[in-house]
Motif scaffolding. Structure first.
Motif, PDB file in Angstrom:
ATOM      1  N   THR A  76       0.831  -1.198   0.000  1.00 44.19           N
ATOM      2  CA  THR A  76       0.000   0.000   0.000  1.00 44.19           C
ATOM      3  C   THR A  76       0.870   1.255   0.000  1.00 44.19           C
ATOM      4  O   THR A  76       0.508   2.268  -0.603  1.00 44.19           O
ATOM      5  CB  THR A  76      -0.951   0.009   1.208  1.00 44.19           C
ATOM      6  N   ALA A  80       0.360   3.855  -2.893  1.00 46.58           N
ATOM      7  CA  ALA A  80      -0.025   5.216  -2.526  1.00 46.58           C
ATOM      8  C   ALA A  80       0.878   6.252  -3.186  1.00 46.58           C
ATOM      9  O   ALA A  80       0.503   7.419  -3.307  1.00 46.58           O
ATOM     10  CB  ALA A  80       0.017   5.383  -1.012  1.00 46.58           C
ATOM     11  N   ASP A 101      -8.594   6.075  -3.975  1.00 46.37           N
ATOM     12  CA  ASP A 101      -8.031   5.310  -2.866  1.00 46.37           C
ATOM     13  C   ASP A 101      -8.517   3.865  -2.900  1.00 46.37           C
ATOM     14  O   ASP A 101      -7.739   2.938  -2.646  1.00 46.37           O
ATOM     15  CB  ASP A 101      -8.396   5.964  -1.541  1.00 46.37           C
ATOM     16  N   THR A 105      -5.114   2.618  -4.693  1.00 49.22           N
ATOM     17  CA  THR A 105      -4.236   2.432  -3.538  1.00 49.22           C
ATOM     18  C   THR A 105      -4.534   1.131  -2.795  1.00 49.22           C
ATOM     19  O   THR A 105      -3.659   0.285  -2.632  1.00 49.22           O
ATOM     20  CB  THR A 105      -4.354   3.629  -2.584  1.00 49.22           C
TER      21      THR A 105
END
Length: 179
Positions: A76, A80, A101, A105
């Motif tokens: 992650t 990210a 997200d 992500t």
């Protein structure tokens, strides 16, 4: 914290081993005595395999949950770091970044990992994918919550992605019935 995780793992394995041992002894007595009172129970657990499938599924779920909790944080972090393209950033704003997200992500960080691990366990180890996915979800969330306690620990995009990928892997990993 590591001691807490280790203690939780040992407790889960201990409970599973005791439970499976009791069921195996009961199945052995049922087969040996061959009485009418336990015949339904014997027929049910002879098909299941003396609940060994449940123990193996639980152990696989705990291991997948711990692996996902450890590697998911690292993956992650890398996912990210993917920058939002300017064309997409012009269209989304505010709460719409939640979609980025979820689909970039968290999906690349946790979703793909848990999907591959549960599907591989279901196909290669012949475990029950539903039990494995639920136990993996609970174990991973417990490990993340105990390792990273904060006000924002219960993160909804993470839970959506993890549950969605785990359940879709379980749906694809279930054994197909012969036609």
């Amino acid at each position: 914290m590591i001691i807490l995780l280790y203690g939780a793992l040992v407790l889960v394995l201990y409970i599973c081993l005791i439970r499976s041992g009791i069921l195996i002894v009961m199945a052995h007595n049922c087969i040996r005595e061959n009485n009418e009172h336990n015949s339904d129970w014997c027929n049910h657990y002879s098909k299941v395999g003396d609940s060994g499938g449940r123990v193996k599924s639980t152990v696989a779920g705990v291991l997948i949950g711990l692996i996902t909790a450890y590697l998911g944080v690292i993956l992650t972090g890398y996912s990210a770091a993917i920058a939002i393209p300017e064309t997409i950033a012009n269209f989304i704003s505010g709460r719409s970044f939640l979609l980025w997200d979820i689909f970039v992500t968290q999906l690349l960080g946790y979703g793909v990992l848990v999907f591959v691990l549960i599907l591989a366990a279901a196909k290669l180890l012949k475990v029950n994918p539903w039990i494995t996915s639920v136990v993996a979800f609970i174990t991973c969330e417990f490990a993340l919550y105990s390792a990273y306690t904060a006000a924002h620990t219960i993160y909804i995009p993470h839970i959506i992605v993890f549950a969605g990928c785990a359940l879709s892997a379980a749906a694809l990993g279930r054994p197909r019935e012969a036609v």
